[in-house]
Scaffold this active site. Sequence first.
Site, PDB file in Angstrom:
ATOM      1  N   HIS B   8       0.840  -1.285   0.008  1.00  0.00           N
ATOM      2  CA  HIS B   8       0.039  -0.060   0.168  1.00  0.00           C
ATOM      3  C   HIS B   8       0.723   1.154  -0.345  1.00  0.00           C
ATOM      4  O   HIS B   8       1.388   1.370   1.123  1.00  0.00           O
ATOM      5  CB  HIS B   8      -0.910  -0.240   1.383  1.00  0.00           C
ATOM      6  N   SER B  65      -7.777   1.342  -4.608  1.00  0.00           N
ATOM      7  CA  SER B  65      -8.597   1.193  -3.423  1.00  0.00           C
ATOM      8  C   SER B  65      -9.313   2.489  -3.446  1.00  0.00           C
ATOM      9  O   SER B  65      -9.007   3.224  -3.324  1.00  0.00           O
ATOM     10  CB  SER B  65      -7.661   0.689  -2.133  1.00  0.00           C
ATOM     11  N   GLU B 148     -14.194  -4.961  -0.469  1.00  0.00           N
ATOM     12  CA  GLU B 148     -13.125  -5.567   0.851  1.00  0.00           C
ATOM     13  C   GLU B 148     -14.217  -5.391   1.734  1.00  0.00           C
ATOM     14  O   GLU B 148     -15.080  -4.243   2.246  1.00  0.00           O
ATOM     15  CB  GLU B 148     -12.573  -4.148   1.136  1.00  0.00           C
ATOM     16  N   GLU B 154     -15.663   1.008  10.252  1.00  0.00           N
ATOM     17  CA  GLU B 154     -15.103   1.367   9.449  1.00  0.00           C
ATOM     18  C   GLU B 154     -16.441   1.610   8.020  1.00  0.00           C
ATOM     19  O   GLU B 154     -16.411   1.785   7.053  1.00  0.00           O
ATOM     20  CB  GLU B 154     -13.823   1.002   8.295  1.00  0.00           C
ATOM     21  N   ASP B 181      -9.197  -9.476   3.884  1.00  0.00           N
ATOM     22  CA  ASP B 181      -7.954  -7.975   4.893  1.00  0.00           C
ATOM     23  C   ASP B 181      -8.340  -8.559   6.138  1.00  0.00           C
ATOM     24  O   ASP B 181      -8.782  -9.033   7.222  1.00  0.00           O
ATOM     25  CB  ASP B 181      -8.590  -6.896   5.520  1.00  0.00           C
ATOM     26  N   HIS B 184      -9.112  -6.851   9.530  1.00  0.00           N
ATOM     27  CA  HIS B 184     -10.667  -6.631   9.342  1.00  0.00           C
ATOM     28  C   HIS B 184     -10.963  -8.044   9.644  1.00  0.00           C
ATOM     29  O   HIS B 184     -11.798  -8.588  10.547  1.00  0.00           O
ATOM     30  CB  HIS B 184     -11.428  -6.702   8.135  1.00  0.00           C
ATOM     31  N   HIS B 207      -5.486  -8.116   1.577  1.00  0.00           N
ATOM     32  CA  HIS B 207      -4.612  -7.599   2.733  1.00  0.00           C
ATOM     33  C   HIS B 207      -3.859  -8.177   3.605  1.00  0.00           C
ATOM     34  O   HIS B 207      -5.026  -9.044   4.096  1.00  0.00           O
ATOM     35  CB  HIS B 207      -5.532  -6.219   2.705  1.00  0.00           C
ATOM     36  N   ARG B 213      -1.934  -3.525  12.637  1.00  0.00           N
ATOM     37  CA  ARG B 213      -1.407  -3.025  11.470  1.00  0.00           C
ATOM     38  C   ARG B 213       0.558  -2.281  11.935  1.00  0.00           C
ATOM     39  O   ARG B 213       0.290  -1.291  10.971  1.00  0.00           O
ATOM     40  CB  ARG B 213      -2.176  -1.929  11.695  1.00  0.00           C
ATOM     41  N   GLU B 242      -0.854  -3.894   4.039  1.00  0.00           N
ATOM     42  CA  GLU B 242      -1.100  -2.634   4.498  1.00  0.00           C
ATOM     43  C   GLU B 242      -0.385  -2.529   6.029  1.00  0.00           C
ATOM     44  O   GLU B 242      -0.351  -3.352   6.947  1.00  0.00           O
ATOM     45  CB  GLU B 242      -2.184  -3.440   4.961  1.00  0.00           C
TER      46      GLU B 242
END
Lengths: 288, 288, 288, 288
Positions: B8, B65, B148, B154, B181, B184, B207, B213, B242
């Site tokens: 990313h 994205s 996604e 979110e 991802d 998530h 992802h 993260r 990411e």
Amino acid sequence: MTNPIGVHALVWVGETTPSALSEAVSRTQAAGYDLLELSLHDAKQLDTAAARAELERAGIGVACSRGLAFDADVSSTDPAVVDRGAQLLADSLTTTRELGGTILTGALYSALGKYSTPLTDGGRANVVRVLRELAAEAAGHGMTLGLEICNRYETHVINTAHDALRLADDIGADNVMIHLDTYHMNIEEDDLVRPVHEVGDRLGYVHIGENHRGYLGSGHLDFGAFFHALADVGYTGPITFESFSSAVVSPGLSSDLAVWRNLWSDGADLAAHARSFIAGQLAAARPR
Amino acid sequence: MTNPIGVHALVWVGETTPSALSEAVSRTQAAGYDLLELSLHDAKQLDTAAARAELERAGIGVACSRGLAFDADVSSTDPAVVDRGAQLLADSLTTTRELGGTILTGALYSALGKYSTPLTDGGRANVVRVLRELAAEAAGHGMTLGLEICNRYETHVINTAHDALRLADDIGADNVMIHLDTYHMNIEEDDLVRPVHEVGDRLGYVHIGENHRGYLGSGHLDFGAFFHALADVGYTGPITFESFSSAVVSPGLSSDLAVWRNLWSDGADLAAHARSFIAGQLAAARPR
Amino acid sequence: MTNPIGVHALVWVGETTPSALSEAVSRTQAAGYDLLELSLHDAKQLDTAAARAELERAGIGVACSRGLAFDADVSSTDPAVVDRGAQLLADSLTTTRELGGTILTGALYSALGKYSTPLTDGGRANVVRVLRELAAEAAGHGMTLGLEICNRYETHVINTAHDALRLADDIGADNVMIHLDTYHMNIEEDDLVRPVHEVGDRLGYVHIGENHRGYLGSGHLDFGAFFHALADVGYTGPITFESFSSAVVSPGLSSDLAVWRNLWSDGADLAAHARSFIAGQLAAARPR
Amino acid sequence: MTNPIGVHALVWVGETTPSALSEAVSRTQAAGYDLLELSLHDAKQLDTAAARAELERAGIGVACSRGLAFDADVSSTDPAVVDRGAQLLADSLTTTRELGGTILTGALYSALGKYSTPLTDGGRANVVRVLRELAAEAAGHGMTLGLEICNRYETHVINTAHDALRLADDIGADNVMIHLDTYHMNIEEDDLVRPVHEVGDRLGYVHIGENHRGYLGSGHLDFGAFFHALADVGYTGPITFESFSSAVVSPGLSSDLAVWRNLWSDGADLAAHARSFIAGQLAAARPR
């Protein structure tokens, strides 16, 4: 180990009316829990004297929790907003005491919600000042404050045990302890073990929640590792089960917690399962 | 397995100015990645022709994205808001095409942010309608749309693979695929394996993000289990790393993603580490 | 962290002839390792002077390991068997010293094999006595002995860190340290974290092996948790990769280790992968 | 899911005398299990008619298990040894039938012990031939044979689901099913999920054991992942708890299993805990 095992009232009911409270207490007792955690988020209808009588009749302990709001937030730099936050905290301490509880915990340091900017130094100084005063007030009543560490979407003040310990250091009061929650740890911490060792004997309250806040074991949290660590630091305090589903809705709190899914519909089955799960983990985690 | 491995752009730069883009491309190449993922969140300064030339010179592929915004949101029930969301999507598809990309993915179905109410039936119908039209447009250019799956803070439209598959079914276009991802999934799914099997050959983009993260391996995600599952369903598509830190800030996106912490400061070290980590997992996960 | 990273010679070759040794050293160097671990299980053909010269030329350190045998076993109650075991250990210490090594580790306290009865008090007393003498001899040369904790099928003397610490206490020598091996820990310990904290600064050597002893990451060991714990106790000693496949056979050792499967055939690919995996975990595990 | 939940008799008693059997049945019933697994390893004192009457009175089902011996081993190439192995199997099938059981499982294909050489082609051919005949005999009585996959130290014939499926294919009988055991899977398989999907509807029996064979949850096995996988393949067969401690000793079997440690002393507490643990995992693993 003889940790008291608790359950969050939102497993049972979404309100704090006398009848809802009565239902929560009797179901907590029926499911074999020692402790009921009551959110003071939407507590206007709460009759503390009646609730206390119900709790005592049932032999169930109580702990109170809450987060603040964006317009009543001690991490703000707007004095009026900070004052409203401090007032909410003072009122909540009183309510907790009236209920017969000795623990007030949660996001006592900020709104429970998604901020759009990082914490400022001034905002943090306000948190320290207000909580130091609240701790002094609490100490006079033999009460304890918990700093519940929440994820990045629910606060910008403390997201990790590391942050929380520094905040507690700055507050500098013996009756301010750390509150770990596996649901939040899963998002923010390096693992479920490091923070337990880091916090050690400053750990005062624990929330057990699955990664998606459903049935314990239906998700993928490594509860074995967490309970092993709790045993290794000799934690003997309360362990409270938290789970949220769209099946039981609290007008404000459910939205703040982003509860969009129906993860369960039978709170009694959920809570009996969780009680057994937690007791089984505690028994297994004892070093032999 | 020969999955393209991507990174990313926010690992490198917080903007999409020509110089920032140039830096992102050269660093992506230097770190040995095959693919650069570009968020179109704050892409007003993007010079697509120049960027495409840079990408082609470097031999780096591109995927785009984005999420939408509360005032331009196809999951709204306000027609004007939906229209603005549809326009953002149409523009983003054009930008992607101009960059030479064939994949547009992300929270194409809602704002990237914390909602205060659950999704409505009408809002969901708008998502289906707009994405069906966008998919038709994309198909004409040989392009693919990714859904996604994001966590509850979110979006309120799809938080699980189960939800995403039903949404894709309702859209009913072959060029709409599922985008998993790990960041998530860790919050919303039962585990990191079930959704991979459930999605199977409808998986089109991945992802890889740690639970907080940061550096891969500095958290506690069970990447072994996830890569084993990817191998078991025969996934050969892109796998993009990411990571977000307060060290690299995108004006709007960083706040939407609640990036409050400095999880790393050296993006080059982070990305080289992640490239090696992902390649090592792919090699190990192949059944023997 | 700057732990030396090592590799077991059986990844490269099944013998200890000069040509085999030479191949092992050059491949160890080519794969970027700091250290070669040499089993003295079948070391009759070993030319220590030539090997030492090769190691020094390549700038590669050496550590030696071994288990004993049922007819030369210091955990026996038969004095002749104990004496033969003590002689094997004395010879192995000499060999290690001649090679330029300072660490002799392994199942120095028993045969490497499946016992048919539990350890006796008399057998344990013999272990303590012989290792106390060996430790004194080693100390005179600035050398260290490791107690490698092995699983129930490879020894009946010590299967857990708890047992190993008590044995080391009874031996009572500063140059006897604990050697943890993830392959064995996976079978015998409560988890991969507790023993690391329990051993703490008495940890002197580490084996990294997957649960089935194949490619790191192809199995399911929670290496993240283990490396986090190593970082938390500040371990800076050697970390050596061990893997066994029927592709490289040592006449006696392979059978003692029950190596029946072809888990890999390309040792160079395996070792390069492991080197990168371990370095990546070390980098990620550092607290930030 | 309505899987019958069983318990291995060695949790209760080390012998198969009538009084031991009677105790095992009544304790199995008291702990709420549906099924008792009886090892036929040391079954000379077993009174099958009396045992069957006890089982029926208690409403408890029975499954039998065993391994062979080095001098009675169908994986040998010595015809006399093979014949003795075949005879043991035939006798065990008879015993199982007389007890009212329909499942005979275990290491029916080899000695339960540490081999010193790999399996030979001739030995494997003998396994196939003998088990094909045994399966035919079993089919005539409506009985099923299980191939329990054991670790490298307990057999050299099949250590993985992959091996077991190939062996079952070669035997070619519908009433030969695969028996997975988490204790062995932990040592030999890539993870606890892949083998479940690989075996799928050929799975016929499951052993739940912790990594060190103690209390469930006191070790580190990812039981959540395993139970999720069982639910995903729709497994509805027996799930039997296995645990071994030096507190309950079977003269031959304990040594074959390398039981050197006292992992528990109160079998009733252990079994009640395991029953609750397994039922809790089954409830949580159901997809919602």
